[in-house]
Design a protein around this motif. Structure first.
Motif, mmCIF file in Angstrom:
data_model
loop_
_atom_site.group_PDB
_atom_site.id
_atom_site.type_symbol
_atom_site.label_atom_id
_atom_site.label_comp_id
_atom_site.label_asym_id
_atom_site.label_seq_id
_atom_site.Cartn_x
_atom_site.Cartn_y
_atom_site.Cartn_z
ATOM 1 N N GLY A 505 0.811 -1.211 0.000
ATOM 2 C CA GLY A 505 0.000 0.000 0.000
ATOM 3 C C GLY A 505 0.841 1.256 0.000
ATOM 4 N N ILE A 506 1.931 1.258 0.784
ATOM 5 C CA ILE A 506 2.778 2.446 0.869
ATOM 6 C C ILE A 506 3.563 2.664 -0.416
ATOM 7 C CG2 ILE A 506 4.798 3.405 2.047
ATOM 8 C CD1 ILE A 506 3.729 2.246 4.631
ATOM 9 N N THR A 507 4.109 1.592 -0.992
ATOM 10 C CA THR A 507 4.957 1.749 -2.177
ATOM 11 C C THR A 507 4.152 1.957 -3.453
ATOM 12 O OG1 THR A 507 5.055 -0.666 -2.359
ATOM 13 C CG2 THR A 507 6.877 0.432 -1.242
ATOM 14 N N TYR A 508 2.908 1.491 -3.488
ATOM 15 C CA TYR A 508 2.131 1.572 -4.731
ATOM 16 C C TYR A 508 1.066 2.657 -4.723
ATOM 17 C CZ TYR A 508 4.006 -2.430 -7.259
ATOM 18 O OH TYR A 508 4.826 -3.257 -7.966
ATOM 19 N N PHE A 509 0.908 3.373 -3.627
ATOM 20 C CA PHE A 509 -0.211 4.314 -3.570
ATOM 21 C C PHE A 509 -0.051 5.448 -4.577
ATOM 22 C CE2 PHE A 509 2.673 7.006 -1.376
ATOM 23 C CZ PHE A 509 2.151 8.285 -1.446
ATOM 24 N N PHE A 510 1.211 5.843 -4.865
ATOM 25 C CA PHE A 510 1.407 6.907 -5.846
ATOM 26 C C PHE A 510 1.827 6.367 -7.213
ATOM 27 C CE2 PHE A 510 5.693 6.084 -4.683
ATOM 28 C CZ PHE A 510 6.526 6.631 -5.647
ATOM 29 N N LEU A 511 2.098 5.052 -7.299
ATOM 30 C CA LEU A 511 2.427 4.439 -8.584
ATOM 31 C C LEU A 511 1.196 3.843 -9.249
ATOM 32 C CD1 LEU A 511 5.660 2.517 -7.512
ATOM 33 C CD2 LEU A 511 5.530 4.711 -8.685
ATOM 34 N N ALA A 512 0.403 3.124 -8.470
ATOM 35 C CA ALA A 512 -0.805 2.474 -8.976
ATOM 36 C C ALA A 512 -1.884 2.564 -7.900
ATOM 37 C CB ALA A 512 -0.516 1.010 -9.330
ATOM 38 N N PRO A 513 -2.552 3.717 -7.793
ATOM 39 C CA PRO A 513 -3.563 3.901 -6.739
ATOM 40 C C PRO A 513 -4.714 2.901 -6.810
ATOM 41 C CG PRO A 513 -2.995 5.992 -7.790
ATOM 42 C CD PRO A 513 -2.394 4.918 -8.622
ATOM 43 N N LEU A 514 -4.835 2.195 -7.939
ATOM 44 C CA LEU A 514 -5.922 1.221 -8.069
ATOM 45 C C LEU A 514 -5.811 0.102 -7.037
ATOM 46 C CD1 LEU A 514 -8.386 0.358 -9.727
ATOM 47 C CD2 LEU A 514 -6.828 -0.896 -11.252
ATOM 48 N N ILE A 515 -4.592 -0.117 -6.500
ATOM 49 C CA ILE A 515 -4.407 -1.186 -5.522
ATOM 50 C C ILE A 515 -5.023 -0.842 -4.177
ATOM 51 C CG2 ILE A 515 -2.219 -0.437 -4.507
ATOM 52 C CD1 ILE A 515 -1.245 -3.306 -4.659
ATOM 53 N N LEU A 516 -5.220 0.452 -3.903
ATOM 54 C CA LEU A 516 -5.679 0.873 -2.583
ATOM 55 C C LEU A 516 -7.069 0.368 -2.228
ATOM 56 C CD1 LEU A 516 -4.283 4.516 -2.441
ATOM 57 C CD2 LEU A 516 -3.303 2.427 -1.525
ATOM 58 N N PRO A 517 -8.075 0.412 -3.133
ATOM 59 C CA PRO A 517 -9.386 -0.140 -2.752
ATOM 60 C C PRO A 517 -9.336 -1.620 -2.399
ATOM 61 C CG PRO A 517 -9.576 1.212 -4.721
ATOM 62 C CD PRO A 517 -8.123 1.055 -4.451
ATOM 63 N N PHE A 518 -8.505 -2.382 -3.110
ATOM 64 C CA PHE A 518 -8.376 -3.811 -2.815
ATOM 65 C C PHE A 518 -7.743 -4.028 -1.442
ATOM 66 C CE2 PHE A 518 -8.389 -3.388 -7.412
ATOM 67 C CZ PHE A 518 -9.311 -4.357 -7.800
#
Length: 662
Positions: A505-518
């Motif tokens: 969540g921390i590493t991908y929140f600004f790279l691929a925000p789509l992961i956050l809802p999952f």
């Protein structure tokens, strides 16, 4: 590996930027290069070629940076039109959205870490003050006990602590070699369960022929035969317990108890001998948390075992790269068609290709990863820890870093570098590709969150394996509620999974925000499921009073620094030197914050303060129950292998016949 590679990328690209900026500031001043660097000004007539020599032309200057920075949006609109303004707004939004996001998430996570560390620390102290007197609060473990000629280990302990701790020393319990006894007791328990199974199953054949061929001779009652064998084992256990009680079976280690918590703390923190390898002290775990097989190992064997564990962890990490590479091969459809041409017709089916490339890789990886926690627990058990909680904490660390390395780093690099041989053969492209290695695997990690996160949480609620085992066992055995063994939550399995998803969540929140809802759905689901399991399923096997929290804190700090490294790599790749420069203070500030937390909160998780211990001791001085507690403390750390065999979960079985006459 990723951090060093990103730093290399930063160094190379920063050097190139400085070189290009310097050359530009010099070459643009040369009249012969005006058609390259200022063709528009030449055409508009706002600038003319100057042929006379000027020394200033050979000196680099940052004046062009100031002019470009001071250019207002209105001037740009009037000179280049709205499209140019929109283009610059796009650059600004890439820049500032990601830059601010990195700063905001870092500040927010650090604030949460500080708040949680402070909260858990206060709860740990409050829990200590509200708890009843516990044996491990008054007891330490002493190892490396020297023995003089003609005396026993017990005599050495008695004389040493009565001389140097006369006012607080209470009693001691010498540890003995009981490996063989534990093996006999385990055999007795297995045989007892087999007898109960035969007695409780009416359809089970309880007789067999008395000869090896089964053709002649009278039949033998199996239950009666097992009962006689169990009686023999019990007799051997009693004889073994008598032999172990002799002085020759003592180990130079003992649990030493004191009359106050403060007295135990002084003995633990002070070095007891001039020789640092003698009278070595450490905190005693709870009596039911002691891992007794550890004490039968010598110092040299423990040292060798630690080396073996390190080598085994390295080999396991290397071997795990095989399924990682295989999984990444499944995510590449074109690669599959090359490797397995006979599947080409099947892979053209949309549903099949989506299942193979989307769901199957994360499922395979999850199944392989399920084998890691028990392996790490086994490795930690031979590493020399004296408690089950110590073993589980060590296994938790091993599983966490194993997961980060083999699932995050290995997956990212195998997907973007391993299958692109041309990149490996062309080293100058490696720094640029490292910055896009992690973002390239965003879709895989989203699928991994769904498979390993959602499905694992649902299976945790359903308890698939215990349910299937119950279906198989019920027709064969007749068990009662008294014989049920309540499980404890495997922290070394579940904590690393939660922390790894936090890292994603921390590493991908600004790279691929789509992961956050999952991830958000996973944590919400897990919050409900695990609270339900704590209420209905799990019972604590031991209590560490929150000692797992420093692992969580360290993992989050690592996730933040990793995010900073990825952000630096991406901004460097996109030639955003300002953003790269402004990101650099973040990892330094994060590590300084971590150092502050280590000084401020970590000592609370290592040992209680004198203020806390003395206050608790004074509160107990007027408690009439303390006399009874100290009477029980004398035998609290007796090895279970030296106690009477308890073959039933019901404590009253010790006072009842071992087996029924049926």
């Amino acid at each position: 590996m990723l951090v060093s590679a990103l730093l290399t990328s930063v160094g190379i690209n920063s050097g190139l930027c400085v070189l290009f900026f310097t050359l530009y500031s010099i070459l643009k001043k040369q009249p012969s290069n005006y058609d390259v660097y200022i063709p528009r000004l030449l055409v508009d007539g706002t600038s003319k070629r100057r042929s006379h020599f000027n020394l200033e032309r050979l000196i680099p200057s940052p004046g062009w940076v100031r002019r470009a920075w001071n250019l207002s949006e209105e001037e740009l609109l009037s000179s280049s039109g709205l499209d140019a303004v929109v283009f610059m707004r796009i650059i600004t939004f890439r820049l500032w959205a990601h830059f601010c996001a990195v700063y905001i998430i870092t500040i927010f996570v650090c604030y949460l870490l500080y708040y949680e560390y402070k909260y858990v620390s206060s709860k740990r102290i409050a829990y200590f003050h509200s708890s009843k007197p516990q044996p491990h609060q008054f007891t330490i473990l002493v190892r490396g006990i020297p023995v003089s000629v003609g005396s026993s280990i017990s005599d050495s302990i008695q004389s040493f602590f009565t001389e140097y701790h006369p006012s607080t020393y209470l009693s001691h319990m010498v540890v003995r070699r009981t490996n063989k006894l534990r093996a006999l007791i385990n055999d007795a328990k297995k045989l007892y369960r087999r007898i109960i199974h035969l007695q409780s199953s009416p359809t089970q054949n309880k007789y067999r022929p008395g000869n090896c061929f089964g053709l002649f001779g009278h039949k033998v009652d199996i239950v009666d035969q097992y009962e006689k064998k169990l009686e023999d084992i019990q007799e051997n256990v009693r004889l073994g317990q008598s032999e172990v009680s002799l002085a020759g079976e003592e180990i130079p280690a003992a649990f030493v108890s004191f009359t106050s918590r403060y007295g135990a703390a002084i003995a633990f923190h002070l070095r007891q001998s001039i020789n640092p390898i003698q009278w070595v002290t450490e905190q005693a775990p709870e009596p039911n948390d002691v891992y007794w097989p550890f004490f039968s190992s010598s110092f040299m064997r423990r040292w060798i075992c630690k080396l073996v564990v390190v080598v085994a962890c390295i080999l396991l990490t290397i071997l795990f790269l095989i399924p990682v590479v295989f999984v990444q091969g499944l995510t590449n459809l074109s690669q599959l068609e090359v490797l397995f041409p006979f599947l080409k017709s099947v892979l053209t089916i949309t549903f099949v290709s989506e299942v193979i490339t989307g769901y199957l890789p994360s499922l395979i990886l999850m199944l392989f990863l399920k084998m890691v926690p028990p392996i790490m627990e086994l490795l930690s058990s031979i590493q020399g820890y004296i408690s089950h909680s110590g073993i589980e904490k060590s296994a938790c660390d091993k599983v966490l870093w194993f997961t980060i390395w083999n699932i995050f780093f290995a997956t990212a690099f195998s997907g973007s570098v391993l299958y692109q041989v041309s990149i490996v053969l062309d080293p100058k492209n490696i720094p640029a590709k490292l910055a896009v290695a992690v973002p390239a695997q965003a879709s895989f990690f989203i699928a991994y969150v769904v498979t390993s996160g959602w499905t694992s949480t649902a299976s945790e609620l359903f308890r698939l394996v215990p349910f299937l085992w119950s279906l198989i066992r019920k027709p064969c055995t007749r068990s009662t509620d008294d014989e049920l063994e309540v499980p404890s939550i495997p922290y070394h399995r579940d904590i690393p999974r939660l922390l790894f998803f936090g890292l994603l969540g921390i590493t991908y929140f600004f790279l691929a925000p789509l992961i956050l809802p999952f991830l958000l759905l996973y944590f919400c689901f897990g919050y409900i499921v695990y609270r339900n399991q704590f209420i209905n399923v799990y019972a604590p096997k031991y209590e560490t009073a929150g000692k797992f929290w420093p692992i969580v804190h360290n993992s989050m700090i690592f996730s933040l620094v990793l995010m900073h490294a990825i952000a630096v790599g991406i901004f460097t790749l996109k030639k955003l030197s300002l953003a790269t420069t402004l990101i650099f203070p973040l990892p330094v500030l994060t590590l300084l914050f971590n150092e502050y937390c280590r000084k401020r909160f970590l000592p609370i998780f290592t040992a209680y303060s004198a203020e806390t211990l003395i206050k608790k001791d004074r509160d107990d001085q007027n408690d009439a129950a303390m006399a009874e507690f100290f009477d029980k403390l004398v035998t609290a750390y007796q090895d279970p292998a030296l106690m009477p065999i308890q073959l039933s979960a019901n404590p009253d079985s010790l006072n009842s016949p071992l087996l029924s006459s049926t």
